[in-house]
Enzyme design. Structure first.
Site, PDB file in Angstrom:
ATOM      1  N   GLY A  32       0.837  -1.198   0.000  1.00 25.64           N
ATOM      2  CA  GLY A  32       0.000   0.000   0.000  1.00 25.64           C
ATOM      3  C   GLY A  32       0.870   1.245   0.000  1.00 25.64           C
ATOM      4  CG  LEU A  33      -0.630   4.707  -2.006  1.00 26.11           C
ATOM      5  CD1 LEU A  33      -1.770   5.717  -2.120  1.00 26.11           C
ATOM      6  CD2 LEU A  33       0.440   4.972  -3.055  1.00 26.11           C
ATOM      7  CB  SER A  34       4.303   6.393   1.884  1.00 23.74           C
ATOM      8  OG  SER A  34       4.852   6.983   3.031  1.00 23.74           O
ATOM      9  CB  SER A  36      -1.739   2.962   3.287  1.00 28.34           C
ATOM     10  OG  SER A  36      -0.679   2.021   3.374  1.00 28.34           O
ATOM     11  N   GLY A  37      -0.874   2.902   6.526  1.00 25.04           N
ATOM     12  CA  GLY A  37      -1.021   2.182   7.782  1.00 25.04           C
ATOM     13  C   GLY A  37      -0.432   0.790   7.777  1.00 25.04           C
ATOM     14  CB  SER A 106       5.805  -4.251  -2.664  1.00 30.64           C
ATOM     15  OG  SER A 106       4.725  -4.369  -1.789  1.00 30.64           O
TER      16      SER A 106
END
Length: 199
Positions: A32-34, A36-37, A106
Site C-alpha cells: 500500500g501507499l506510504s 496507508s497504515g 512494493s
C-alpha cells in the site's frame, strides 16, 4: 552467478517445524501507499498472533533499509531488487515454520507476483492496505508527501512514481474506514477461515 555450488538438503523441513510450532507458516504481504497504515496494522497483527502463542515476525520496509538493503536506492531497479531480497528472506522464514509479516510499499505488480511464485500456493497472502492518496497525504506521518510535492524527494510513490494496485489480493483492508483493531480482526478472520490459525 557461480556454478560451483551445490544445494544441501536440511535434516529438518518446514513440515516438521510446523508440527512442532502447531501452526501453518506463511507470508502476510502488506502492500500500500506510504501513510496507508501498513506498519501500524502489521505490528498490531503480529502482536495479536503472538498473544495467541504463534510465531510472527515483522519485516518493515524502513527497518530493512537500515541493514540488509541499505545499499539500495529508490529507482525502479532498486525497488525491484529490494522486493526480490525480501521475498527470499520471507521464504526462509516460511521454511523455518514461522509467520512473516512484511510491510513494504512494493508498488509494482510484477515484483509482488515474483514473491508469490517463490512460495507454495497457501504460503503467500497479499494484504492490500487500501487508503486513498489524499488521506495518506493528510496523515503524512514522515513528512514525505510534503517533501515530494516540493521536489525534495524524487520517484515518490503516489506522486511522481506509480503504485499498481493489487488485482486480486487475498485481503483488502481499508484503513480510512476501519480502526486498527477492526483491520486486525479482518485479517485474523481470514486466517481462521483458511485454517492457517485456530479459532
Amino acid at each position: 552467478m557461480s556454478t560451483n555450488i551445490t544445494w544441501h538438503e536440511a535434516s529438518l523441513n518446514k513440515e516438521l517445524r510446523r508440527k512442532q510450532f502447531g501452526h501453518h507458516s506463511f507470508v502476510l504481504w502488506f502492500t500500500g501507499l506510504s501513510g496507508s497504515g501498513k506498519s501500524t496494522v502489521a505490528n498490531a497483527a503480529a502482536k495479536a498472533l503472538f498473544d495467541q502463542g504463534l510465531n510472527p515476525y515483522v519485516l518493515d520496509g524502513d527497518n530493512i533499509r537500515h541493514g540488509l538493503n541499505k545499499d539500495l536506492g529508490f529507482s525502479e531497479e532498486d525497488r525491484t531488487e529490494n522486493i526480490r531480497r525480501i521475498g527470499e528472506v520471507s521464504k526462509l522464514f516460511v521454511d523455518s515454520g514461522q509467520i512473516v509479516i512484511t510491510a513494504f510499499i512494493s508498488p509494482f505488480i510484477k515484483d509482488r507476483e515474483l514473491v508469490r511464485e517463490l512460495l507454495e500456493a497457501d504460503e503467500f497472502i497479499e494484504v492490500y492496505i487500501k487508503c486513498p492518496v489524499d488521506e495518506c497525504e493528510k496523515r503524512d506521518p514522515k513528512g514525505l508527501y510534503e517533501k515530494a510535492r516540493k521536489g525534495l524527494i524524487r520517484d515518490f510513490t503516489g506522486i511522481d512514481s506509480p503504485y499498481e494496485e493489487p488485482v486480486n489480493p487475498e485481503i483488502v483492508v481499508e484503513t480510512n474506514k476501519y480502526s486498527i483493531e477492526e483491520s486486525v480482526e479482518q485479517i485474523l478472520q481470514h486466517l481462521k477461515s483458511k485454517g492457517y490459525i485456530k479459532e
